[in-house]
Scaffold this motif. Sequence first.
Motif, PDB file in Angstrom:
ATOM      1  N   LEU A   1     -16.026 -25.892 -33.174  1.00 42.67           N
ATOM      2  CA  LEU A   1     -16.296 -24.786 -34.194  1.00 42.67           C
ATOM      3  C   LEU A   1     -17.338 -23.899 -34.116  1.00 42.67           C
ATOM      4  O   LEU A   1     -18.662 -24.545 -34.210  1.00 42.67           O
ATOM      5  N   GLU A   2     -17.267 -22.677 -34.435  1.00 42.58           N
ATOM      6  CA  GLU A   2     -18.444 -21.681 -34.052  1.00 42.58           C
ATOM      7  C   GLU A   2     -19.258 -21.605 -35.578  1.00 42.58           C
ATOM      8  O   GLU A   2     -18.465 -21.161 -36.659  1.00 42.58           O
ATOM      9  N   ARG A   3     -20.393 -21.386 -35.661  1.00 43.95           N
ATOM     10  CA  ARG A   3     -21.267 -21.080 -36.823  1.00 43.95           C
ATOM     11  C   ARG A   3     -21.227 -19.658 -37.314  1.00 43.95           C
ATOM     12  O   ARG A   3     -21.222 -18.817 -36.248  1.00 43.95           O
ATOM     13  N   VAL A   4     -20.890 -19.218 -38.183  1.00 47.72           N
ATOM     14  CA  VAL A   4     -20.975 -17.708 -38.513  1.00 47.72           C
ATOM     15  C   VAL A   4     -21.719 -17.565 -39.776  1.00 47.72           C
ATOM     16  O   VAL A   4     -21.705 -18.494 -40.861  1.00 47.72           O
ATOM     17  N   GLU A   5     -22.188 -16.256 -39.967  1.00 51.15           N
ATOM     18  CA  GLU A   5     -22.887 -15.870 -41.226  1.00 51.15           C
ATOM     19  C   GLU A   5     -21.887 -15.392 -42.123  1.00 51.15           C
ATOM     20  O   GLU A   5     -21.249 -14.395 -41.953  1.00 51.15           O
ATOM     21  N   VAL A   6     -21.664 -16.116 -43.398  1.00 44.91           N
ATOM     22  CA  VAL A   6     -20.846 -15.389 -44.409  1.00 44.91           C
ATOM     23  C   VAL A   6     -21.406 -14.594 -45.538  1.00 44.91           C
ATOM     24  O   VAL A   6     -22.521 -14.856 -45.623  1.00 44.91           O
ATOM     25  N   THR A   7     -20.846 -13.715 -45.860  1.00 44.42           N
ATOM     26  CA  THR A   7     -21.606 -12.664 -46.828  1.00 44.42           C
ATOM     27  C   THR A   7     -21.841 -13.613 -48.124  1.00 44.42           C
ATOM     28  O   THR A   7     -21.119 -14.096 -48.512  1.00 44.42           O
ATOM     29  N   GLY A   8     -23.005 -13.227 -48.501  1.00 43.49           N
ATOM     30  CA  GLY A   8     -23.750 -13.800 -49.512  1.00 43.49           C
ATOM     31  C   GLY A   8     -24.670 -14.962 -49.037  1.00 43.49           C
ATOM     32  O   GLY A   8     -25.314 -15.585 -49.802  1.00 43.49           O
ATOM     33  N   SER A   9     -24.879 -15.409 -47.791  1.00 42.76           N
ATOM     34  CA  SER A   9     -25.726 -16.330 -47.319  1.00 42.76           C
ATOM     35  C   SER A   9     -26.463 -15.880 -45.982  1.00 42.76           C
ATOM     36  O   SER A   9     -25.677 -15.036 -45.255  1.00 42.76           O
TER      37      SER A   9
ATOM     38  N   ALA B   1     -27.380  -4.819 -55.247  1.00 45.12           N
ATOM     39  CA  ALA B   1     -26.189  -5.785 -54.995  1.00 45.12           C
ATOM     40  C   ALA B   1     -26.132  -6.468 -56.210  1.00 45.12           C
ATOM     41  O   ALA B   1     -25.936  -8.007 -56.417  1.00 45.12           O
ATOM     42  N   VAL B   2     -26.400  -6.104 -57.616  1.00 43.81           N
ATOM     43  CA  VAL B   2     -26.072  -6.370 -58.884  1.00 43.81           C
ATOM     44  C   VAL B   2     -24.848  -7.015 -59.040  1.00 43.81           C
ATOM     45  O   VAL B   2     -24.626  -8.086 -59.673  1.00 43.81           O
ATOM     46  N   ALA B   3     -23.462  -6.123 -58.745  1.00 36.16           N
ATOM     47  CA  ALA B   3     -22.439  -6.550 -59.130  1.00 36.16           C
ATOM     48  C   ALA B   3     -21.754  -7.525 -57.889  1.00 36.16           C
ATOM     49  O   ALA B   3     -20.882  -8.326 -58.277  1.00 36.16           O
ATOM     50  N   GLY B   4     -22.145  -6.970 -56.785  1.00 33.33           N
ATOM     51  CA  GLY B   4     -21.651  -7.922 -55.584  1.00 33.33           C
ATOM     52  C   GLY B   4     -21.953  -7.096 -54.483  1.00 33.33           C
ATOM     53  O   GLY B   4     -22.461  -6.002 -54.037  1.00 33.33           O
ATOM     54  N   VAL B   5     -21.168  -7.792 -53.321  1.00 34.03           N
ATOM     55  CA  VAL B   5     -21.363  -6.959 -52.044  1.00 34.03           C
ATOM     56  C   VAL B   5     -19.878  -6.812 -51.425  1.00 34.03           C
ATOM     57  O   VAL B   5     -18.909  -7.686 -51.412  1.00 34.03           O
ATOM     58  N   VAL B   6     -19.578  -5.741 -50.829  1.00 31.82           N
ATOM     59  CA  VAL B   6     -18.411  -5.401 -49.611  1.00 31.82           C
ATOM     60  C   VAL B   6     -19.101  -5.348 -48.513  1.00 31.82           C
ATOM     61  O   VAL B   6     -19.667  -4.422 -48.159  1.00 31.82           O
ATOM     62  N   ASN B   7     -18.531  -6.371 -47.504  1.00 23.03           N
ATOM     63  CA  ASN B   7     -19.028  -6.392 -46.152  1.00 23.03           C
ATOM     64  C   ASN B   7     -17.772  -6.122 -45.305  1.00 23.03           C
ATOM     65  O   ASN B   7     -16.952  -6.985 -45.185  1.00 23.03           O
TER      66      ASN B   7
ATOM     67  N   VAL C   1     -12.644  -7.901 -44.301  1.00 21.31           N
ATOM     68  CA  VAL C   1     -13.531  -7.494 -45.357  1.00 21.31           C
ATOM     69  C   VAL C   1     -13.744  -8.595 -46.127  1.00 21.31           C
ATOM     70  O   VAL C   1     -12.769  -9.485 -46.361  1.00 21.31           O
ATOM     71  N   GLU C   2     -15.165  -8.938 -46.230  1.00 24.28           N
ATOM     72  CA  GLU C   2     -15.536 -10.196 -47.354  1.00 24.28           C
ATOM     73  C   GLU C   2     -16.059  -9.495 -48.413  1.00 24.28           C
ATOM     74  O   GLU C   2     -16.874  -8.577 -48.456  1.00 24.28           O
ATOM     75  N   VAL C   3     -15.804  -9.792 -49.452  1.00 25.04           N
ATOM     76  CA  VAL C   3     -16.082  -9.084 -50.839  1.00 25.04           C
ATOM     77  C   VAL C   3     -16.698 -10.366 -51.635  1.00 25.04           C
ATOM     78  O   VAL C   3     -15.981 -11.201 -52.138  1.00 25.04           O
ATOM     79  N   LEU C   4     -17.904 -10.162 -51.951  1.00 19.67           N
ATOM     80  CA  LEU C   4     -18.649 -11.169 -52.771  1.00 19.67           C
ATOM     81  C   LEU C   4     -19.029 -10.682 -54.022  1.00 19.67           C
ATOM     82  O   LEU C   4     -19.356  -9.573 -54.546  1.00 19.67           O
ATOM     83  N   THR C   5     -18.047 -11.437 -55.075  1.00 21.76           N
ATOM     84  CA  THR C   5     -17.995 -10.865 -56.335  1.00 21.76           C
ATOM     85  C   THR C   5     -19.196 -11.596 -57.387  1.00 21.76           C
ATOM     86  O   THR C   5     -18.946 -11.864 -58.428  1.00 21.76           O
ATOM     87  N   ASP C   6     -20.295 -11.725 -56.794  1.00 19.04           N
ATOM     88  CA  ASP C   6     -21.585 -12.213 -57.521  1.00 19.04           C
ATOM     89  C   ASP C   6     -22.623 -11.446 -57.153  1.00 19.04           C
ATOM     90  O   ASP C   6     -22.683 -10.985 -56.167  1.00 19.04           O
ATOM     91  N   GLY C   7     -23.498 -11.274 -58.027  1.00 21.80           N
ATOM     92  CA  GLY C   7     -24.847 -10.630 -57.701  1.00 21.80           C
ATOM     93  C   GLY C   7     -25.585 -11.353 -56.271  1.00 21.80           C
ATOM     94  O   GLY C   7     -25.462 -12.610 -56.357  1.00 21.80           O
ATOM     95  N   ALA C   8     -26.370 -10.625 -55.633  1.00 17.15           N
ATOM     96  CA  ALA C   8     -26.811 -11.221 -54.358  1.00 17.15           C
ATOM     97  C   ALA C   8     -28.081 -10.558 -54.242  1.00 17.15           C
ATOM     98  O   ALA C   8     -28.574 -10.207 -52.978  1.00 17.15           O
ATOM     99  N   SER C   9     -28.828  -9.996 -55.149  1.00 14.77           N
ATOM    100  CA  SER C   9     -30.455  -9.405 -54.858  1.00 14.77           C
ATOM    101  C   SER C   9     -31.238 -10.480 -54.123  1.00 14.77           C
ATOM    102  O   SER C   9     -32.333 -10.120 -53.609  1.00 14.77           O
TER     103      SER C   9
END
Length: 941
Positions: A26-34, A149-155, A134-142
């Motif tokens: 399994l390949e490691r990937v970078e997930v939105t928010g980390s 990124a107060v409301a979240g992130v759309v990647n 599309v990855e949608v992070l529905t949490d702040g990510a500053s």
Amino acid sequence: MKTRICLAALAAMGAVSPVLAQQQALERVEVTGSSIKRIASQGALPVQTLTRADIDRSGAKSVEDLIQSLPSMQGFTTASESVNGSGGGVQTASIHSMGAGYTLVLLNGRRLAPFNSGAAVNLSSIPLSVVERVEVLTDGASALYGSDAVAGVVNFILRKDQTALALDFSHNQPQKSGGANTAFSVSKGFGELQKNGFNILASYAHEEQKELNAADRDFAKSGVLFFSHEGKPYRLAATAANTAPVSVTLNLSKPLVKPGGSFDNITFSPDYLKDGKCPQNTVLSTVKADQACPFDYAATVQLVPSSKRDSLFLSGNLQLDANTNLFMEAVSTRFQLKERHAPVAQALDLPLTDALYGQYVQPYLAKLGIAPADVVDATTNNRFVDAGGRSDLFKTQAQHLALGVEGTIRDIDYTASFIHSTNKLDTYYDGGYMRKSCYSKLLASGKFNPFAPPGGNTELLAPCVLSEINESTQTKLDVLSLRASGEVFKAGGGAAMLGSGLDYTRLNYDYDPSALAMGPNSLHSGTDVPFGRGNGALPAKALRKNWGAFTELVVPLHKRVEATAALRYDSYSKVHNDFVLDLDKKLTAPADQGNAYSKATYKLALRLRPIDAVMLRASYGTGFKAPSMTDITANITGGSNTSGQYDCPVQAPDPRAAYCKGLTNYDLLSGGNPLSGAAGLKPEESKNLTAGVRFEPSRDVSVGLDYWSVKMNNQISTLAESTVFRNPGAYSDLISVVYDAAVGKKVLKVLLPTSNIASSAYGGIDWDASYSTGTPYGRLALNWAGTYMLKSEYFNGQDLVQSIGRFDEGLNAVSRVVQHLSAHLNTGGMFSHTLAWHWRSGYADQVQTADAGLVSAINADGSLGAYATVARRVAAYSTLDWQTRAELSKSLSLTLGVKNLANQAPPLSIRNAGGGNQIGYDGRYASPLGRQFYLGGNFRY
């Protein structure tokens, strides 16, 4: 090595068995928010993922269509808002109704150039055809991404590793006329990275959206509509004072006493007083002492503007060795949106000595009960119907280039990248708007009479109609970034991972209005102004630099417990402004404006699996949003007016009352805050909290529930127009009299200043549930997702504005519940079918008062009664969609679908402010297209 580490960690968390971990790579990937590359499993943060299959099943025509349909999205900008609204030719994303400026949009995890001096991205610049997921992070990510990124992130994650030739086509056709959409794309990849050491992918996409006019839909074909409320019939007449033939507003030295009160001004239509009839496309208004025939502007507007998009995408990957890759991605998009609304509306001074005053005004003064000596001044309210509808053409050119290297050194994953991203938005006068100097010559020559009925003057006015650039806005974003992550020590539940990074950012903002948009000033030699569009714009050329550093630590404390801590530090320079103007609007020396500041933010998260089937997660963090450059550098300008109609904010004996126009749309002024120190702007601050649970008893069942809360302080805002007009005594200093070159005299205007005056609080629950099972007809998958809003309130420094379930003072509404339910049946053979239900709860409509004179009761005999106050609700809105997909072969598939199967019309709204110029419904919350049939084809070779 990295595969072995991540599989061992996943096995320790109970996600896979040790045997499976040994068998699979399994390949490691970078997930939105980390920032840490690892297996993409459910983590401590709420991330919604839309796969390519989800995108195809949605029937979405574009990125903006896809994103704005998600239950977690409210408060975004739609295409309909560009129809004489605040849209400005762009479309945006907004998580949980917090606004586009608080939602960070990324492309492959990297920033895009905004369409303005802040951070909001125009979704129209992203082609849907090349989006893989599309990855949608529905949490702040500053704490990871910094500001915005107060409301979240759309990647948006783009396609890669494609080698086949791919051809895609779709056509969407409403059952009724207007609003068709066509799109096609072609892409081809070369080389397989693992096999050939390289991969190149090139793609071209084209899309066209046809216009939909108000005349094509009965529910929106006029601003004059009939409705019932609580069993009683009413008429709404949402019209505008500028009309054809002209009406006249008189300011009086002595109040005019009528049964309804005493009035310092009156508006009347000479044509109506002549024969007692209102001409075509107008309706009688007798608000207060008025006897006028205002114009039915809603009948002339578009419900959906036309648009075109052409996009090129090129990506490349080159494997230098087993641990090092070079990468490149380039996106170039040309998007144009053309809107049309009512013919030019322009107020013009009418001297009391003018022959037209003597011919068309003075004879009716006695009938109105006005002594000629009591008239202070007169203004004609013009509607130049023969010049045609006003049209704005918005042309966006967006380019995005990312270059970098990524790889592994001693089990440390790293990425170094450079981003150069630009966004250029040119706005054109594209019909209807007129040049004042040209019109003035016609008027002086006697060839054009504004008091005469419209018709027959098209050729006469044609030389005055504008077809040239209005303004140009360009942003340039350059980012240097370095990131690394890897194992740092062994913890009780496995390997602890550390991710760190550095970013350096440079943002340029250049606003270049035309001489017409500026009007007469010291920056150019021109003296002309446009009719139908404000003047007074001032150029801007600003630059800001910032850098940030972050670190993130993920520690598996136990095989069932994982903790995450993240910390980021950002430093922003002052804004360098090359266009600094003094109080006389004369150019002075460039200067650094605003405050330089630094900000530290953090985030703590915890994930717990008490049993294999249950996961608990929670997070708490802080965030911030930097002031946009125009928040700081914008000079005080005009050019817009109130969205709603208001009574004059001042009364006699105040000398400013001489410039009142009664109940109408008033002109606005706006500007930034260039001060430093305590008087200058500060960053906005936020506190974010999430807590959730996920239940997965089997591979076929998954249920998730996430509570979220965001509180913001020191928000930068301009006062809401309704706040000033509802309490003018408290804001008297913002009301001034300013000379307007288009009108030709001084005009009452209201300044809406910028400062850290606001705070807000948002909260709600997001949920999703999925279930799949075998049936005699194939595999059935059910999905249910939604958002339940618990809080959406905003304190503007004076009033607490609550938005859930009501049309608020900011002219917006937030639905309490937005939910989607879908059923997907895969027959296991050629066909698959999807049925989707979309539902949005209703809200309290804009209240129309009797004083506003827009709603009239209807008497039993059908005649119009008195003006009425109506407080009603906008009904819930739901649609049902169907799609069938046929896999004809490994290379060819066809898709047939119907959107809005029941042909559900938008719910009635009697609002006449906010959004675009449409009346009868609100285009921000419901589609006017009705039932739509669509066909799509995909070919792979």
